[in-house]
Scaffold this active site. Structure first.
Site, PDB file in Angstrom:
ATOM      1  CB  CYS A 121     -71.723  51.524  15.179  1.00 54.08           C
ATOM      2  SG  CYS A 121     -71.908  52.943  14.213  1.00 54.08           S
ATOM      3  CD  GLU A 144     -66.427  54.614   9.324  1.00 55.57           C
ATOM      4  OE1 GLU A 144     -66.520  54.832  10.586  1.00 55.57           O
ATOM      5  OE2 GLU A 144     -65.768  55.539   8.612  1.00 55.57           O
TER       6      GLU A 144
END
Length: 456
Positions: free
Chosen positions: A243, A209
């Site tokens: 993010c 990720e």
């Protein structure tokens, strides 16, 4: 406990089969959920210390989301674990085809500092739901939260089932030298490549990720007031250290001026005239990242914000007008409260601008035109995103979350988490009352004719 011994003890414990029964997994998820609720004040205090997160934001983006994920997994785990029946081809008559999910074994979860609790505990929930043992490696950049996680896990699980390894680069290196059955990493591209390289030595499957420069495209038909409010929320949440935060704004020239006026107004409405005096405004995680962000602002045209306070490591929400496509602020993921603004005349320019760059983790499109929405969703590759909103696509257990290309691989949340930490075995159960001779030698023209009838 020495890292190698932790991994060995987890392998031995997994081999006993103790983690496989569904009842055991459900009990583990329940105990974890109840202990998080009990320790919520301590967890929120740690997040306040590490990132100056308010109790509201800590619950909204960390503990609350983790508790919701645990509830979802507990509710649906039995159905996830059931064998899934599949149709058998005629050539395999008479048989029953089905798939069963099995845990990998010992999993490693390496988490980042920006959402240090949620991004550590949500993958853990998936690993436990799938029946694995797990080693957690919280980020050393969020030491208070790392310690809170260590104490939480110690209170719930024995180390041969779930263990926490604290520390920095040396501990990360030592962990990656071990042979795990699955590695789940959240963080930057540079370290993600290293994780994948280390995992390849043992052919260990990974989920990465990562991140990237996630665009926010505002087309002239958009509801500008709503778009400004939702962009301000998504960009400056956690001081931009998210993010999936909108990394830069692509705004159609015809609506740039009114939109930026609305955006300034929304920033003031949310954070006040003096954001650095707002007790609920988060800080930059450390001085290294603080200095990096100040460097990215150098030479840029500040439309609003950008004031900073070194002693508290805070930077006010900033809008950087007329940013150049090749400026330093456009060459790396910002991961802070700076929003570069670029313009386009027609939607094809915005489309091409995103297409020629690395695939981002997220993309946000603000438009009322169905044809624009359809065009961009089909032509742009990205991990996930929203139409007429920002970041909320990850706040659900009913859809997977993950990246593509340079923004990562694999996904999790809800059923996807269970699937990520499980190997799906395909099984054919053949019955004995009939045994078709067609596959056995000697081969004849008649058998070939029947074979071609079955396989075409």
């Amino acid at each position: 406990m020495e890292i190698q011994k932790i991994v060995e003890k987890q392998r031995d414990y997994f081999a006993t089969g103790a983690t496989r029964p569904v009842a055991f997994r459900l009990n583990a998820l329940e105990r974890l959920q109840e202990e998080i609720k009990r320790r919520e004040p301590q967890i929120h205090a740690a997040l306040k210390k590490d990132l100056n997160k308010s109790g509201f934001e800590s619950y909204m983006t960390e503990t609350g989301m983790t508790l919701a994920e645990l509830s979802y997994l507990r509710k649906h785990l039995k159905s996830f674990c059931r064998p899934k029946m599949k149709l058998s081809p005629l050539a395999q008559f008479h048989s029953r085809s089905f798939t069963v999910s099995e845990p990998y074994g010992s999993a490693l979860v390496m988490s980042p500092w920006n959402y240090p609790f949620m991004l550590c505990l949500e993958p853990l929930a998936g690993a436990l739901a799938a029946g694995n043992c797990c080693v957690l490696k919280p980020s050393a950049y969020a030491p208070a939260t790392s310690a809170a996680i260590r104490e939480l896990i110690k209170a719930v699980f024995p180390p041969e089932y779930v263990a926490v390894v604290e520390g920095g680069r040396a501990e990360n290196t030592a962990l990656l030298e071990q042979r795990f059955d699955y590695i789940f990493f959240t963080g930057g591209v540079k370290v993600g490549k290293l994780v994948m390289e280390k995992a390849s030595r043992n052919l260990t499957p990974v989920t990465l990720e990562l991140g990237g420069k996630s665009p926010c495209i505002v087309e002239e038909s958009a509801d500008l007031k709503t778009a400004a409010r939702r962009l301000a929320f998504g960009k400056y949440l956690n001081a931009g250290q998210t993010c999936v935060a909108p990394d830069y704004l692509l705004i159609q020239e015809s609506v740039k001026e009114p939109f930026l006026t609305l955006l300034e107004k929304e920033i003031r409405s949310m954070f006040g005239e003096r954001p650095l005096e707002n007790p609920d405004y988060p800080k930059i995680v450390n001085e290294k990242h603080f200095n990096r962000l100040l460097g990215l602002m150098e030479g840029e045209k500040l439309l609003t914000g950008g004031e900073y306070r070194r002693e508290t490591l805070q930077i006010a929400p900033a809008v950087l007008d007329e940013a150049a496509a090749d400026a330093p602020v456009m060459k790396e993921e910002i991961f802070g409260p700076l929003l570069p603004v670029l313009t386009f005349r027609e939607i094809g320019e915005a489309e091409k601008f995103v297409q020629v760059r690395e695939k981002p983790l997220a993309c946000y499109i603000f438009t009322k035109k169905r044809e624009v929405e359809k065009r961009l969703l089909s032509s742009l590759s990205f991990g996930g995103g929203c139409v007429n909103d920002t970041i909320i696509h990850l706040a659900t257990s009913r859809m997977g979350f993950g990246g593509v290309g340079a923004s990562g691989m694999g996904s999790y949340h809800g059923k996807k988490s269970f699937e990520t930490f499980s190997h799906e075995k395909s099984i054919v159960k053949k019955y004995n009352w009939i045994d078709m001779p067609i596959r056995y030698q000697p081969y004849t023209k008649k058998k070939e004719k029947l074979l071609r009838l079955f396989l075409k």
